[in-house]
Design an enzyme around this catalytic site. Structure first.
Site, PDB file in Angstrom:
ATOM      1  N   ALA A 128       0.845  -1.193   0.000  1.00 32.26           N
ATOM      2  CA  ALA A 128       0.000   0.000   0.000  1.00 32.26           C
ATOM      3  C   ALA A 128       0.882   1.246   0.000  1.00 32.26           C
ATOM      4  O   ALA A 128       2.060   1.194   0.361  1.00 32.26           O
ATOM      5  CB  ALA A 128      -0.916   0.003   1.222  1.00 32.26           C
TER       6      ALA A 128
ATOM      7  N   GLY B  71      -0.618  -5.157   0.824  1.00 30.61           N
ATOM      8  CA  GLY B  71      -1.840  -5.094   0.041  1.00 30.61           C
ATOM      9  C   GLY B  71      -1.726  -5.781  -1.303  1.00 30.61           C
ATOM     10  O   GLY B  71      -2.728  -6.231  -1.872  1.00 30.61           O
TER      11      GLY B  71
ATOM     12  N   GLU C  49      -2.366  -9.336  -0.570  1.00 30.68           N
ATOM     13  CA  GLU C  49      -3.792  -9.433  -0.224  1.00 30.68           C
ATOM     14  C   GLU C  49      -4.664  -9.367  -1.476  1.00 30.68           C
ATOM     15  O   GLU C  49      -5.672 -10.076  -1.575  1.00 30.68           O
ATOM     16  CB  GLU C  49      -4.153  -8.323   0.765  1.00 30.68           C
ATOM     17  CG  GLU C  49      -3.575  -8.590   2.153  1.00 30.68           C
ATOM     18  CD  GLU C  49      -3.744  -7.427   3.111  1.00 30.68           C
ATOM     19  OE1 GLU C  49      -4.294  -7.646   4.207  1.00 30.68           O
ATOM     20  OE2 GLU C  49      -3.315  -6.304   2.768  1.00 30.68           O
TER      21      GLU C  49
ATOM     22  N   GLU D 214       3.408  -6.028   7.427  1.00 25.91           N
ATOM     23  CA  GLU D 214       2.752  -4.963   8.194  1.00 25.91           C
ATOM     24  C   GLU D 214       3.206  -4.863   9.646  1.00 25.91           C
ATOM     25  O   GLU D 214       3.277  -3.761  10.202  1.00 25.91           O
ATOM     26  CB  GLU D 214       1.226  -5.156   8.147  1.00 25.91           C
ATOM     27  CG  GLU D 214       0.574  -4.782   6.819  1.00 25.91           C
ATOM     28  CD  GLU D 214       0.576  -5.905   5.805  1.00 25.91           C
ATOM     29  OE1 GLU D 214      -0.113  -5.785   4.780  1.00 25.91           O
ATOM     30  OE2 GLU D 214       1.286  -6.920   6.025  1.00 25.91           O
TER      31      GLU D 214
END
Length: 260
Positions: A66, A112, A115, A135
């Site tokens: 991200a 992300g 993900e 993360e």
């Protein structure tokens, strides 16, 4: 439709969506997430699109994570809203599309990015791919479904280790974990994904849509996947695809599914 952060191209029954922020290693910001939602939605509603393939531009990254600069100063409420909106707009949305989605993981798939790949129906990785959920090294946890989908794919213990260590695994380790279905050389990645897509396209798009729904039901709290399967199985008997498929089988010919 023109996008700022992605490319979307239709070719012979397949829509290829490319995240196109190479200078940012294709990192996901809010604008990119919105554009991806729109592109996936458009492809899913197009009856000509039988399979969607999503990949990243360049040779380094699928999605390297991200865009941290967008949320580094968020408070508790803003952080929760970020995760909820992202899951609804993109990650859960992709997982529940009627059209099969293949992730062509062409490099780093971190945070992300991993993900997003996990939200796709299955994954093919290039030999240079590296995957992980880093993360916890930032003082946060995966917020776009990573703590839920990773254990489903690789098992609880391996997911715990990957998330706690914030480390990366290579493509072959991802293959051994069951995180990806295939590993191929990068230059042949899209061609390989298109070959799989072509095999999918020989089958009933209506039945595939029902199969996606039934498989996903097994991973939803409070939902009996067997019940969903029974209903979906029965519903298939009322489709033109079922009539064509069974008739073609009995007539010993290839089916020409109308997609209805």
């Amino acid at each position: 439709m023109t996008y700022d952060n992605i490319l979307s191209e239709f070719h012979e029954g397949k829509t290829i969506i490319t995240i196109n922020r190479p200078k940012k290693l294709n990192a996901l910001n809010r604008s990119t997430i919105q554009e991806l939602h729109e592109a996936f939605d458009k492809a899913n509603q197009d009856p000509k699109t039988k399979v969607i393939i999503v990949t990243g531009s360049g040779e380094k990254a699928f999605v390297a994570g991200a865009d941290i600069s967008e949320f580094a100063d968020f408070n508790v409420e803003e952080g929760g809203k970020l995760a909820a909106q992202g899951q609804k707009l993109l990650f859960d949305f992709v997982e529940n599309l009627n059209t099969p989605v293949i992730a062509a993981v062409n490099g780093f798939a971190l945070g992300g990015g991993l993900e997003l790949a996990m939200a796709c129906h299955f994954r093919v990785a290039s030999t240079n791919a590296r995957m992980g959920l880093p993360e916890t090294s930032l003082g946060v946890i995966p917020g776009y479904g990573g703590t839920q989908r990773l254990p489903q794919l690789v098992g609880k213990g391996r997911a715990m280790e990957m998330i706690m260590t914030a480390g990366m695994i290579d493509a072959n380790q991802a293959l051994s974990y069951g995180l990806v279905n295939h590993v191929v050389e990068q230059e042949g990645l899209l061609e390989f994904c298109e070959t799989i897509a072509n095999k999918i396209m020989h089958n009933s798009s209506v039945a595939i849509s029902e199969a996606i729904k039934a498989i996903n039901a097994n991973y939803k709290d409070g939902v009996n996947g067997f019940d969903i399967e029974i209903k979906a199985f029965g519903d298939c008997f009322g489709t033109e695809d079922f009539t064509e498929g069974t008739t073609a089988f009995l007539e010993k010919r290839k089916a020409n599914f109308p997609g209805k």
